[in-house]
Design an enzyme around this catalytic site. Structure first.
Site, PDB file in Angstrom:
ATOM      1  N   HIS A   1      -5.909   0.497   4.776  1.00  0.00           N
ATOM      2  CA  HIS A   1      -6.339   1.279   5.939  1.00  0.00           C
ATOM      3  C   HIS A   1      -7.796   0.957   6.292  1.00  0.00           C
ATOM      4  O   HIS A   1      -8.151   0.868   7.465  1.00  0.00           O
ATOM      5  CB  HIS A   1      -6.237   2.787   5.648  1.00  0.00           C
ATOM      6  CG  HIS A   1      -4.850   3.278   5.382  1.00  0.00           C
ATOM      7  ND1 HIS A   1      -4.416   3.630   4.130  1.00  0.00           N
ATOM      8  CD2 HIS A   1      -3.808   3.485   6.211  1.00  0.00           C
ATOM      9  CE1 HIS A   1      -3.170   4.040   4.198  1.00  0.00           C
ATOM     10  NE2 HIS A   1      -2.764   3.950   5.441  1.00  0.00           N
TER      11      HIS A   1
ATOM     12  N   GLY B   1      -1.121  -2.019  10.533  1.00  0.00           N
ATOM     13  CA  GLY B   1      -0.897  -2.965   9.442  1.00  0.00           C
ATOM     14  C   GLY B   1       0.405  -3.727   9.628  1.00  0.00           C
ATOM     15  O   GLY B   1       1.396  -3.177  10.099  1.00  0.00           O
TER      16      GLY B   1
ATOM     17  N   SER C   1       0.568   3.874   0.274  1.00  0.00           N
ATOM     18  CA  SER C   1       0.377   5.229  -0.264  1.00  0.00           C
ATOM     19  C   SER C   1       1.478   5.557  -1.260  1.00  0.00           C
ATOM     20  O   SER C   1       1.266   6.302  -2.213  1.00  0.00           O
ATOM     21  CB  SER C   1       0.399   6.240   0.870  1.00  0.00           C
ATOM     22  OG  SER C   1      -0.620   5.921   1.786  1.00  0.00           O
ATOM     23  N   ARG C   2       2.648   4.996  -1.055  1.00  0.00           N
ATOM     24  CA  ARG C   2       3.780   5.329  -1.937  1.00  0.00           C
ATOM     25  C   ARG C   2       3.672   4.659  -3.306  1.00  0.00           C
ATOM     26  O   ARG C   2       4.396   5.050  -4.236  1.00  0.00           O
ATOM     27  CB  ARG C   2       5.109   5.003  -1.245  1.00  0.00           C
ATOM     28  CG  ARG C   2       5.364   5.943  -0.064  1.00  0.00           C
ATOM     29  CD  ARG C   2       6.758   5.878   0.496  1.00  0.00           C
ATOM     30  NE  ARG C   2       7.011   6.990   1.404  1.00  0.00           N
ATOM     31  CZ  ARG C   2       6.974   6.934   2.750  1.00  0.00           C
ATOM     32  NH1 ARG C   2       6.684   5.801   3.344  1.00  0.00           N
ATOM     33  NH2 ARG C   2       7.215   7.994   3.480  1.00  0.00           N
TER      34      ARG C   2
END
Ligand code: PAF
Length: 286
Positions: free
Chosen positions: A37, A149, A188-189
């Site tokens: 990010h 992204g 994030s996962r």
């Protein structure tokens, strides 16, 4: 960095920047920010004078059995990362601010075709939820450009299509995926993975790379390559959702004469679903 919670405050802050003749860049996110990010925000800040980021875990893009409730919310750390990356304004609305009349009657935006296969097949309604919230956010911020992204390759294609079809004067920039040293795409996962699962996870990108190398070496038997790739993923400990070779712009199944290819995968480790892709230009065969 200024932080606003309401559309009113957001519009006022953006209008102020516009009044100073600043070009506006936008990076929408769901928070739990990582280096990937940060790279999006950095790209925006290289291109424009005023960067807006949003953090909103959008309920509309989660299926009923998905991880909406457990999706990591890490606002304090996120603020710091955004600041470091050059963000000027953070928009962090509540669900009520984004969907004041509830989600049932919310006008939806759908991008047929591109939304249908791949992640769209296993996550019904997901891309409609993404297209709807991105459209709303674009109308709120009215940026000159927005950065996404390439890890979410299908999402990027859906957004490019909606911007073109709805004549939005917004330049869409796709940023290369940021990877850990062992090749795992930052996500994030990844935070859901235990140590053992994390050690298995790089197999997804390794498999994509092996398939791409085989195609570059002249192997045109896509079906056989996919069967082999699925077996490799399973052997490593994944439960594959899909593995596909597609034409990179249309996302239609690739033919041996296509030049712009993308190999896309989604696979579960335990209950965590990871996605990744590898786009490449095929060397013309002699
Ligand atoms: O990629 C994401 O984080 C989300 O899908 C997005 C684009 C912020 C929309 O909620």
């Amino acid at each position: 960095m200024n932080i606003v919670r309401t559309v009113r405050e957001l519009r006022a802050a953006v209008a102020h920047a516009r009044g100073e003749d600043k070009r506006i860049g936008f990076v929408p996110t769901m928070g739990n920010l990582h280096e990937g990010h940060a790279a999006l925000v950095e790209k925006a800040s290289q291109r424009v004078d005023f960067v807006v980021a949003s953090i909103f875990v959008n309920p509309l893009q989660f299926g009923p059995k998905e991880d909406l409730a457990s999706y990591p919310r890490t606002l304090e750390a996120d603020k710091e990362r955004l600041l470091q990356a050059g963000c000027n304004l953070l928009f962090a609305p509540t669900v009520e601010e984004m969907y004041p009349h509830g989600m049932g009657g919310q006008t939806r935006v759908s991008v047929p075709g591109l939304s249908d296969g791949l992640c769209g097949a296993s996550r019904p309604g997901h891309f409609e939820g993404v297209a709807t919230v991105v459209c709303k956010l674009f109308n709120m911020v009215q940026p000159d450009l927005a950065v996404f992204g390439q890890k979410d390759f299908q999402q990027l294609a859906v957004i490019r299509s909606l911007v073109s079809d709805l004549n939005m004067p917004i330049q869409i920039i796709g940023e290369p995926t940021v990877r850990a040293a062992d090749g795992l795409a930052l996500s994030s996962r990844n935070g859901y993975l235990d140590v053992q699962q994390r050690s298995v996870a790089p197999a997804i990108y390794r498999t994509l790379s092996e398939l791409a190398a085989a195609i570059q070496a002249g192997n045109n038997d896509f079906q056989a390559l996919l069967t082999q790739g699925l077996a490799t993923l399973q052997k490593a400990g994944f439960r594959p959702d899909y593995l596909e070779i597609r034409e990179a712009n249309s996302l239609k199944p690739a033919s041996p004469t296509d030049q712009h290819l993308v190999i896309l995968a989604a696979a579960f480790i335990g209950t965590t679903r990871l996605i990744d892709n590898l786009a490449f230009e095929r060397q013309p065969t002699a």
